[in-house]
Design a protein around this motif. Structure first.
Motif, PDB file in Angstrom:
ATOM      1  N   LEU A 516       2.297 -10.376  54.180  1.00 31.06           N
ATOM      2  CA  LEU A 516       2.532 -11.830  54.192  1.00 31.06           C
ATOM      3  C   LEU A 516       1.238 -12.620  54.349  1.00 31.06           C
ATOM      4  CD1 LEU A 516       5.739 -12.149  56.418  1.00 31.06           C
ATOM      5  CD2 LEU A 516       5.555 -12.683  53.975  1.00 31.06           C
ATOM      6  N   ALA A 517       0.154 -11.938  54.771  1.00 34.44           N
ATOM      7  CA  ALA A 517      -1.108 -12.645  54.999  1.00 34.44           C
ATOM      8  C   ALA A 517      -1.550 -13.340  53.722  1.00 34.44           C
ATOM      9  CB  ALA A 517      -2.176 -11.663  55.459  1.00 34.44           C
ATOM     10  N   GLY A 518      -1.965 -14.582  53.863  1.00 35.34           N
ATOM     11  CA  GLY A 518      -2.417 -15.337  52.702  1.00 35.34           C
ATOM     12  C   GLY A 518      -1.291 -15.975  51.912  1.00 35.34           C
ATOM     13  N   THR A 519      -0.043 -15.676  52.259  1.00 40.11           N
ATOM     14  CA  THR A 519       1.088 -16.380  51.651  1.00 40.11           C
ATOM     15  C   THR A 519       1.529 -17.464  52.625  1.00 40.11           C
ATOM     16  OG1 THR A 519       2.952 -15.188  52.631  1.00 40.11           O
ATOM     17  CG2 THR A 519       1.818 -14.123  50.779  1.00 40.11           C
ATOM     18  N   ARG A 520       2.536 -18.215  52.257  1.00 38.16           N
ATOM     19  CA  ARG A 520       3.034 -19.216  53.192  1.00 38.16           C
ATOM     20  C   ARG A 520       4.250 -18.699  53.948  1.00 38.16           C
ATOM     21  NH1 ARG A 520       3.661 -24.574  50.068  1.00 38.16           N
ATOM     22  NH2 ARG A 520       4.160 -25.327  52.166  1.00 38.16           N
ATOM     23  N   GLY A 521       4.477 -17.419  53.846  1.00 37.22           N
ATOM     24  CA  GLY A 521       5.575 -16.812  54.592  1.00 37.22           C
ATOM     25  C   GLY A 521       5.101 -16.290  55.934  1.00 37.22           C
ATOM     26  N   GLU A 522       6.014 -16.207  56.913  1.00 36.50           N
ATOM     27  CA  GLU A 522       5.637 -15.731  58.242  1.00 36.50           C
ATOM     28  C   GLU A 522       6.812 -15.026  58.906  1.00 36.50           C
ATOM     29  OE1 GLU A 522       4.294 -19.479  59.809  1.00 36.50           O
ATOM     30  OE2 GLU A 522       6.319 -20.147  60.293  1.00 36.50           O
ATOM     31  N   ILE A 523       6.487 -14.046  59.736  1.00 35.04           N
ATOM     32  CA  ILE A 523       7.511 -13.437  60.588  1.00 35.04           C
ATOM     33  C   ILE A 523       7.769 -14.401  61.735  1.00 35.04           C
ATOM     34  CG2 ILE A 523       8.087 -11.485  62.076  1.00 35.04           C
ATOM     35  CD1 ILE A 523       6.175  -9.764  60.411  1.00 35.04           C
TER      36      ILE A 523
END
Length: 581
Positions: A516-523
């Motif tokens: 997910l790093a560098g995307t706009r998604g997050e845990i």
DNA sequence: TGCGGCTATTG
DNA sequence: CACAATAGCCGCAG
């Protein structure tokens, strides 16, 4: 950028360990093998930018003392991509929960355990341990080889040079820890687990900072359904509470007084209605539902009281920020088997309130949970071929039921009972059949049980030490001593499975985090066997596929022989409650 | 004020 | 009501 060049000049390559110490106010310290420690202070205009650039350019594995370093980095605007977390690895090596730098240092250097001062407040110039004042100079290490107890907390030691020295200590410890991890007998996964446990610490810092999206008006509606509208004054709140109590107390004989929050009083109240119970737990009262209106109203009162006291308006106000994020503190590994824990009810949010956990506009949740993780993990750690064969089925309990010649429900109870150490009741019969069908898995559990009973420490598959001794049974009669030994046996039996499951889960979470790093998604939530991701709507399907792929990667790393299959249920949803539980 | 007991919720 | 966790309220000891 200067830092990146300095690291390159020192021969640092991608993935090499580099010590890192951070102070949000005064700067940073960095230490690489073969180079003088580097302090980043006033001369570096933007410390976060320097670290970000050095990371992108060189890409070391940053050595942190604890998750606090990751939090400090987030405060500077930088998310550490990968780390070697000394506290996490220390807990892996020696078990337990406490992992102060002084203990970590002593363990890594083979020194006797330091006596830790019980401090309520951070140390100041006047509370320095007498042993620290040994004339060995101003560095972090004392003449006896121990770490000074006042490093690095004192504000007078947050200058860049001191931080650099602190980073140097961190690097030295990491190198020693890595050797110790490598040398653990019969635990080839431990180095991999050390890195995923470190990633879990980074994730904990991030989860604490970013929080869980909550629709506050929806939460208030749900709370109101249990305890009424938000009270405007203290008197309002008292009146609402009294009204709730009255719904139960109206069944009491006239002229009597019962306190509903006192179990002894509740027992008396029930007796006044002709109901005898040994305790007043809900599952027991549930059997009596419908026998007397008092029981029904009491159960409803309990539910409302729980919401009012633990998950009411005060909870919402205290823990949900103006941005609609619910924030608690996260721990990467608890004291027992190493599961992640969270405060403020993040792990115990009642199902009735979960509809209030809603993805933000333009976003969706990706909810993924591991299916039947503990029996699958048992198959992997024990190496039981028959049980491993059962993991090929999406529903492991179907082939297990066939193997045992019982129905599915019985098979499930038997397997869970074996992992928890149940020896009586309905499961006892099926337990004997389990022994016949899965002798390797069952003897693995029995050996763990014996270790617990005699107080012999264990290591999980990934290398986490589960401390079981020493046993103190002074002053206990034989009956009580036996009871405690049995409890330790059950604890040990379960810890080997639960602990291994926690390792696999964190490895999965670490892979997902990296992807997910560098995307706009997050845990946004970790829940023992479940991940909740918050991603832009158009990225939902892709993220759902990614978590499945990430599980494949984590499983291949954690259980390389591929004999055991792990499965995940994945759904793209708007509300946490939308997917089946 | 701290601690054990009881209770509730979750995986 | 097995294994684990956090959290709140109550009564009691100090």
């Amino acid at each position: 950028m200067v830092l990146a060049e300095q690291l390159r000049a020192a021969g640092v390559r991608r993935g090499d360990l580099v010590g890192l110490a951070l102070d949000q106010m005064t700067g940073a310290g960095v230490a690489a093998a073969g180079a003088a420690p580097i302090g980043l202070g006033a001369e570096v205009a933007d410390v976060a930018a320097a670290l970000t650039h050095a990371d992108a350019d060189v890409g070391p594995r940053w050595v942190t003392w604890s998750a606090a370093t990751a939090s400090a980095a987030l405060g500077l605007g930088w998310e550490i991509p990968r780390s070697w977390d000394l506290a996490a690895v220390h807990r892996l090596l020696v078990g337990g929960w406490r992992a102060e730098p002084q203990q970590i240092w002593a363990t890594a250097h083979g020194l006797p355990a330091p006596v830790l001062a019980q401090r309520a407040a951070p140390p100041d110039l006047f509370s320095i341990d007498a042993a620290d004042d040994d004339g060995a100079g101003a560095g972090p290490v004392r003449a006896d080889g121990q770490l000074r107890s006042d490093w690095p907390a004192g504000s007078w030691r947050r200058d860049p040079a001191s931080l650099a020295a602190w980073a140097g200590c961190a690097l030295e410890v990491a190198v020693r820890q890595a050797e110790m991890i490598e040398a653990l007998p019969d635990r080839p996964l431990a180095s991999t687990v050390a890195r995923s446990e470190s990633a879990a610490e980074l994730l904990c810092a991030e989860l604490g900072a970013r929080g869980l999206p909550v629709d506050v008006p929806e939460a208030e509606r749900l709370i109101a359904a249990f305890v009424g509208p938000r009270p405007r004054t203290e008197a309002d709140a008292d009146a609402a509470r009294a009204a709730r109590d009255e719904s139960v107390l109206r069944h009491a004989p006239p002229g009597t007084t019962y306190l509903l929050r006192n179990p002894a009083h509740v027992k008396s109240l029930l007796r006044s209605a002709g109901i005898e119970v040994t305790d007043t737990r809900a599952w027991r009262l549930e059997e009596l539902r419908g026998s007397h209106p008092l029981v029904d109203d009491l159960l409803e009162w309990r539910k409302a009281e729980r919401i009012a006291t633990t998950f009411g308006y005060a909870w919402l106000d205290a823990h949900v920020g103006p941005d609609g994020r619910l924030r608690g503190e996260w721990t990467g590994s608890d004291g027992a088997a190493g599961r992640m824990t969270a405060t403020v009810g993040l792990h115990t949010l009642p199902a009735e309130l979960r509809p209030a956990v809603v993805a933000e506009p333009g976003h969706v949740f990706v909810r993924a949970d591991l299916g039947q993780i503990e029996p699958r993990v048992l198959a992997a750690v024990s190496g039981d071929r028959a049980l491993a064969a059962a993991t090929r089925d999406d529903d492991l309990y179907a082939p297990v039921a066939r193997d045992l010649g019982v129905d599915r429900a019985t098979a499930k109870v038997a397997v869970l009972g074996a992992m928890y150490g149940q020896t009586t009741g309905h499961g006892a019969q099926a337990l004997r059949r389990l022994d016949a069908a899965y002798p390797v898995a069952m003897s693995y559990l029995r050996e763990a049980d014996v270790s617990g009973q005699v107080g012999r420490d264990l290591r999980t598959r990934g290398g986490r030490l589960v401390r079981l001794g020493p046993i103190d049974e002074a002053g206990l009669d034989e009956r009580e001593a036996r009871r405690r030994a049995a409890a330790r046996g059950r604890y040990a039996r379960n810890a080997t499975v639960q602990g291994a499951a926690a390792e696999l889960f964190k490895m999965w979470a670490a892979v997902v985090r990296t992807r997910l790093a560098g995307t706009r998604g997050e845990i946004v939530l970790c829940l023992h066997d479940e991940l909740l991701l918050h991603v832009p709507s158009q990225a939902g399907a892709e993220a759902a596929a990614m978590v499945v792929d990430a599980l494949g990667e984590a499983a291949a790393r954690w259980a390389p022989d591929r004999s055991v299959r792990f499965v995940a249920d994945v759904a793209v949803i708007d509300r946490w409650s939308d997917a089946k539980g």
